[in-house]
Write an enzyme that holds these catalytic residues in place. Sequence first.
Site, PDB file in Angstrom:
ATOM      1  N   GLY A  45      50.427  23.186  -3.123  1.00  0.00           N
ATOM      2  CA  GLY A  45      49.856  22.936  -4.442  1.00  0.00           C
ATOM      3  C   GLY A  45      49.540  24.260  -5.115  1.00  0.00           C
ATOM      4  O   GLY A  45      49.545  25.315  -4.466  1.00  0.00           O
ATOM      5  N   GLN A  50      45.427  30.219 -10.643  1.00  0.00           N
ATOM      6  CA  GLN A  50      46.100  31.107  -9.684  1.00  0.00           C
ATOM      7  C   GLN A  50      47.243  31.910 -10.325  1.00  0.00           C
ATOM      8  O   GLN A  50      47.689  32.903  -9.762  1.00  0.00           O
ATOM      9  CB  GLN A  50      46.643  30.307  -8.496  1.00  0.00           C
ATOM     10  CG  GLN A  50      45.550  29.718  -7.619  1.00  0.00           C
ATOM     11  CD  GLN A  50      46.140  28.955  -6.454  1.00  0.00           C
ATOM     12  OE1 GLN A  50      46.473  27.786  -6.568  1.00  0.00           O
ATOM     13  NE2 GLN A  50      46.295  29.616  -5.325  1.00  0.00           N
ATOM     14  N   CYS A 101      45.703  29.527   1.579  1.00  0.00           N
ATOM     15  CA  CYS A 101      45.758  29.507   0.113  1.00  0.00           C
ATOM     16  C   CYS A 101      46.629  30.662  -0.341  1.00  0.00           C
ATOM     17  O   CYS A 101      46.511  31.773   0.194  1.00  0.00           O
ATOM     18  CB  CYS A 101      44.348  29.650  -0.450  1.00  0.00           C
ATOM     19  SG  CYS A 101      44.291  29.720  -2.242  1.00  0.00           S
ATOM     20  N   LEU A 102      47.468  30.406  -1.336  1.00  0.00           N
ATOM     21  CA  LEU A 102      48.361  31.458  -1.839  1.00  0.00           C
ATOM     22  C   LEU A 102      47.566  32.602  -2.472  1.00  0.00           C
ATOM     23  O   LEU A 102      48.076  33.704  -2.620  1.00  0.00           O
ATOM     24  CB  LEU A 102      49.350  30.876  -2.859  1.00  0.00           C
ATOM     25  CG  LEU A 102      50.316  29.813  -2.320  1.00  0.00           C
ATOM     26  CD1 LEU A 102      51.115  29.189  -3.454  1.00  0.00           C
ATOM     27  CD2 LEU A 102      51.259  30.410  -1.277  1.00  0.00           C
ATOM     28  N   HIS A 143      41.551  20.744  -2.208  1.00  0.00           N
ATOM     29  CA  HIS A 143      41.694  22.207  -2.236  1.00  0.00           C
ATOM     30  C   HIS A 143      42.010  22.688  -3.659  1.00  0.00           C
ATOM     31  O   HIS A 143      41.385  23.629  -4.152  1.00  0.00           O
ATOM     32  CB  HIS A 143      42.807  22.626  -1.258  1.00  0.00           C
ATOM     33  CG  HIS A 143      43.106  24.090  -1.260  1.00  0.00           C
ATOM     34  ND1 HIS A 143      42.844  24.904  -0.177  1.00  0.00           N
ATOM     35  CD2 HIS A 143      43.636  24.895  -2.212  1.00  0.00           C
ATOM     36  CE1 HIS A 143      43.207  26.145  -0.475  1.00  0.00           C
ATOM     37  NE2 HIS A 143      43.691  26.166  -1.699  1.00  0.00           N
ATOM     38  N   GLU A 144      42.959  22.011  -4.307  1.00  0.00           N
ATOM     39  CA  GLU A 144      43.361  22.432  -5.658  1.00  0.00           C
ATOM     40  C   GLU A 144      42.261  22.180  -6.685  1.00  0.00           C
ATOM     41  O   GLU A 144      42.031  23.012  -7.558  1.00  0.00           O
ATOM     42  CB  GLU A 144      44.657  21.741  -6.090  1.00  0.00           C
ATOM     43  CG  GLU A 144      45.877  22.042  -5.216  1.00  0.00           C
ATOM     44  CD  GLU A 144      46.092  23.521  -4.939  1.00  0.00           C
ATOM     45  OE1 GLU A 144      45.799  24.362  -5.813  1.00  0.00           O
ATOM     46  OE2 GLU A 144      46.542  23.845  -3.828  1.00  0.00           O
ATOM     47  N   HIS A 147      39.712  24.871  -6.865  1.00  0.00           N
ATOM     48  CA  HIS A 147      40.093  26.047  -7.662  1.00  0.00           C
ATOM     49  C   HIS A 147      39.591  25.931  -9.105  1.00  0.00           C
ATOM     50  O   HIS A 147      39.225  26.928  -9.723  1.00  0.00           O
ATOM     51  CB  HIS A 147      41.621  26.200  -7.698  1.00  0.00           C
ATOM     52  CG  HIS A 147      42.193  26.918  -6.514  1.00  0.00           C
ATOM     53  ND1 HIS A 147      41.880  28.222  -6.199  1.00  0.00           N
ATOM     54  CD2 HIS A 147      43.089  26.524  -5.577  1.00  0.00           C
ATOM     55  CE1 HIS A 147      42.545  28.598  -5.120  1.00  0.00           C
ATOM     56  NE2 HIS A 147      43.286  27.580  -4.706  1.00  0.00           N
TER      57      HIS A 147
HETATM   58 CO    CO Z   1      44.456  27.613  -2.982  1.00  0.00          CO
END
Ligand code: CO
Length: 178
Positions: A45, A50, A101-102, A143-144, A147
């Site tokens: 995701g 991000q 996480c990216l 998780h998303e 953010h």
């Molecule tokens: Co993340």
Amino acid sequence: MIRKIITYPNPLLREKSALVTTFDAELQTLIKDMAETMFDAPGAGLAAVQVGVNIQLVVINTTEDDEEEEEGPSKKERTFLTLINPEILAAEGEQVDVEGCLSVLDLTAKVKRFMKVKVRAQNAKGEPLEFEAEEFFARVIQHEFDHLQGTLFIDHLSALKRNLYKKRIKKQLAEEGK
Ligand code: CO
């Protein structure tokens, strides 16, 4: 177009994302770019913040796993879900699994999440949608959505683990002369 993913400790990751009110061509381009960026990473995701745009928009990778896939370009269609201005209406149960996480480089850790969530959001056109998600899908959604509140998965870890990570990243950045 693949966009650059910002990483911790970039302060933008700590800001709350703004509500999306205009569903224009610019938004459609951003969604397309985010999907491309997520598939390229690859990630489960991606939240708009991000890629440096702090609006309440996330994309979720819904491409089915294909373990039989042969080498070469995938023939499988990559699919994703767009969620705008999302809310969790109800949540139940508990699951613990490893997350990454990216935007949080070189770290994975076990995080506790709800097992099941009921979600209300808008799609790319601004139309309302409501659905239930569980297990991994529910994990990615939580998780998303975090953010969008400026929360990262490291915030769910113990202060000790989080501080160790902070120190490690600080040292790494100092060594790289950043
Ligand atoms: Co993340």
